[in-house]
Scaffold this active site. Structure first.
Site, PDB file in Angstrom:
ATOM      1  N   GLU A  83     -10.489  13.469  42.283  1.00  0.00           N
ATOM      2  CA  GLU A  83     -11.514  13.744  42.896  1.00  0.00           C
ATOM      3  C   GLU A  83     -10.071  14.533  44.532  1.00  0.00           C
ATOM      4  O   GLU A  83      -9.464  14.177  44.888  1.00  0.00           O
ATOM      5  CB  GLU A  83     -11.600  12.199  43.415  1.00  0.00           C
ATOM      6  CG  GLU A  83     -12.890  11.995  44.708  1.00  0.00           C
ATOM      7  CD  GLU A  83     -13.435  10.936  45.333  1.00  0.00           C
ATOM      8  OE1 GLU A  83     -14.623  11.093  46.031  1.00  0.00           O
ATOM      9  OE2 GLU A  83     -13.106   9.786  44.837  1.00  0.00           O
TER      10      GLU A  83
ATOM     11  N   ARG B 132      -0.147   0.939  37.891  1.00  0.00           N
ATOM     12  CA  ARG B 132      -0.221   1.854  39.205  1.00  0.00           C
ATOM     13  C   ARG B 132       0.664   1.765  39.846  1.00  0.00           C
ATOM     14  O   ARG B 132       1.753   0.990  39.816  1.00  0.00           O
ATOM     15  CB  ARG B 132      -1.343   2.404  39.957  1.00  0.00           C
ATOM     16  CG  ARG B 132      -1.080   1.224  40.538  1.00  0.00           C
ATOM     17  CD  ARG B 132      -2.233   0.833  42.082  1.00  0.00           C
ATOM     18  NE  ARG B 132      -1.349   1.940  43.397  1.00  0.00           N
ATOM     19  CZ  ARG B 132      -2.390   2.301  44.799  1.00  0.00           C
ATOM     20  NH1 ARG B 132      -3.692   2.015  45.115  1.00  0.00           N
ATOM     21  NH2 ARG B 132      -1.514   3.070  45.220  1.00  0.00           N
TER      22      ARG B 132
ATOM     23  N   LYS C 171      -5.349   7.392  49.152  1.00  0.00           N
ATOM     24  CA  LYS C 171      -5.562   8.444  49.824  1.00  0.00           C
ATOM     25  C   LYS C 171      -6.167   8.602  51.542  1.00  0.00           C
ATOM     26  O   LYS C 171      -6.038   8.852  52.542  1.00  0.00           O
ATOM     27  CB  LYS C 171      -7.082   9.361  49.254  1.00  0.00           C
ATOM     28  CG  LYS C 171      -5.531  10.094  48.421  1.00  0.00           C
ATOM     29  CD  LYS C 171      -6.059  11.415  47.635  1.00  0.00           C
ATOM     30  CE  LYS C 171      -7.387  10.638  45.912  1.00  0.00           C
ATOM     31  NZ  LYS C 171      -7.798  11.950  45.423  1.00  0.00           N
TER      32      LYS C 171
END
Length: 551
Positions: free
Chosen positions: A35, A261, A271
């Site tokens: 994104e 992750r 983020k």
């Protein structure tokens, strides 16, 4: 073939090999779908290495697809930085760059298909009401009062949404699944929401935007993705991924697989939180060398190969764990130990005056650029009667286990003679101005008889040293797992960025070169090229392994 694609077996590789062997798929097609709402970080590097690496290893293809479904948080700057980071890491995507926005017309048609099948409806509850109606992990949700509208009414309402007749937050399109499902994601999830914002690709063409869950699975299918690989937080989302594809007339069926992750000590890898650090100016932008972003690591002096090695080293599993920062540090340190030429830098300078060396005396020592690699050659190191040494390499009185210069004792200069501290000169505030020493000219390349020399210190001739600034970067947080803390900003390390004014060898003159140096007894440094400054600025990449930090 890159090293990380071949050497480690993992459960995803086994799945791929099984699928290819059974001819479930005749080729491998992966994708990297960021994104564009921030810069990529070291966690994304793990995903990049995995998706691009698998495609390369199995002679398949990997798409770069921007998940650009929320224009309020996205911009071209982030898109350009992501493209740069992927190339810098050593990868190239298949064909042209793709965008979820490219499929907006198709996604809209599939939304209408779900409405016509009675599997989606326009809900006019607000965001807070939707949250309340959804229930909890222990209690089932409650049907929206708009859930049983007719198909015709939902078609008209969705058209009105698309034409801008509803204000932001007053209507959305939801899937009609099961409000009592034990999986929260399946309790009538939102498929489309209203956003009045100019989009970097489609401009003002749309005011309704699909959610990630709706666009992602369909985009995967349209692109022929075979293995849609994501992190474990999307594990429950796989149920919705499959439900959407099961209920629309689409032919290709990708499969989603999840892995753990990356979690790194003393680091934030969200983020949203990284954006807070930037906006509050706690760091100097997304590429601040303290940031775990790929651009920050690049500016600090990390190499693509060291990051790829790190990603290969930590592997791919389904188990969440907190990776030690030393694991990342060892990858760059081990690489630079072999490739970085040695130089001398004095970061905390204090002056030595050699009383028995004439003012005009100069001697040139020929010293190696690398202790074990003679192919790196040799360099000249001038020796004169005035030298800089590091402040921490001198004490007036001896201390236990101290191996520096002590008043009344001897020590060896790196590549040079043995010297002895005789006295110190101080100012009126009792600060040391310089140290008076004598030099034993009979000790070059040999130890004096019957005298124990306990240490070696680095030095530079004051007449030949080049002034320089040193940026010392340390861990940004003081605790191992700041990601878990609600008030993570309370744990910012006040010593994460320090500036030193000192000196380097005069043969480092080109401030635009890309060479990384090991400053002996200090660590590995690269030249900072992002500053409009005529002076030399060095970023510390990493200290030496056993160096005691005295910053």
């Amino acid at each position: 073939m890159k090293e990380y694609t071949c050497s480690n077996s993992n459960f995803i590789k086994k799945i791929i090999e099984k699928d290819l062997k059974k001819k479930k798929y005749f080729y491998l097609q992966t994708r990297f779908p960021p994104e564009p709402n921030g810069y990529l970080h070291i966690g994304h590097a793990k995903s990049i290495c995995l998706n691009f690496g698998l495609a390369e290893y199995y002679k398949g293809k990997c798409n770069l697809r921007f998940d650009d479904t929320n224009p309020t948080k996205e911009n071209i700057e982030y898109i350009n930085s992501i493209k740069k980071d992927i190339r810098w890491l050593g990868f190239q995507w298949n064909g042209e760059i793709l965008y979820s926005s490219k499929y907006f017309n198709i996604l809209n048609k599939y939304a209408i298909e779900l409405i016509k099948k009675g599997l989606a409806y326009v809900d006019q509850l607000n965001k807070e009401e939707i949250r309340q109606y959804r229930g909890t992990l222990k209690e089932p949700g409650i049907n929206s009062p708009y859930r049983n509208q007719s198909i015709t009414e939902n078609i008209l309402l969705f058209e009105r949404m698309k034409n801008g007749h509803f204000a932001t937050g007053t209507a959305c399109l939801r899937a009609k699944i099961d409000m009592s499902s034990p999986f929260m994601i399946m309790r009538d999830p939102v498929l489309y929401r209203i956003i009045f914002s100019n989009h970097h690709q489609t401009k003002d063409q749309w005011c309704i935007y699909p959610t990630y869950d709706f666009s992602h699975c369909i985009s995967d299918s349209l692109e022929g993705i075979t293995h849609s690989i994501c992190t474990l937080e999307f594990q429950d989302n796989r149920r919705l991924y499959d439900w959407i594809l099961d209920n629309i007339t689409i032919t290709h069926r990708p499969s989603q697989y999840e892995y753990s992750r990356l979690n790194l000590e003393y680091t934030i890898l969200s983020k949203r939180k990284l954006n807070i650090l930037v906006k509050k100016k706690i760091v100097h932008g997304w590429d601040d060398p303290r940031m775990p972003t790929i651009s920050g690591l690049r500016r600090r002096g990390y190499t693509p190969s060291s990051i790829r090695t790190f990603c290969q080293k930590i592997g791919i599993t389904k188990q969440d764990n907190l990776i030690e920062t030393s694991s990342l540090e060892s990858c760059i340190r081990n690489e630079l130990n072999k490739t970085a030429p040695r130089k001398i830098a004095v970061l905390n300078p204090i002056k030595i005056l050699l009383s028995n060396v004439p003012n005009n005396y100069q001697e040139i020592f020929t010293v190696p650029n690398h202790p074990t690699d003679n192919y790196m050659g040799f360099r000249s190191l001038p020796f004169t009667n005035e030298l800089y040494i590091d402040y921490f390499d001198f004490h007036e009185t001896n201390k236990k286990d101290y191996r520096g210069l002590v008043l009344g004792q001897e020590i060896r200069l790196r590549y040079g003679y043995v010297i002895k501290a005789i006295k110190v000169k101080k100012d009126i505030e009792n600060n040391i101005i310089n140290i008076i020493c004598t030099c034993d000219f009979n000790t070059l390349g040999k130890n004096p008889k019957n005298r124990k020399i306990k240490g070696v210190i680095h030095w530079l001739s004051t007449k030949h040293a080049l002034s320089a600034t040193f940026h010392l970067y340390n861990r940004l947080f003081t605790i191992k797992n700041p990601e878990k803390e609600k008030n993570f900003l309370n744990y910012i390390n006040p010593k994460s960025f320090l500036i030193k004014k000192g000196f380097v060898e005069s043969n480092i003159k080109n401030k635009n070169n890309d060479q990384v140096y090991q400053f002996e007894r200090e660590g590995y440094f690269c030249i900072e090229k992002n500053k409009n400054n005529s002076n030399l600025i060095f970023n510390r990449i990493i200290p030496l392994k056993n160096k005691k930090i005295q910053d």
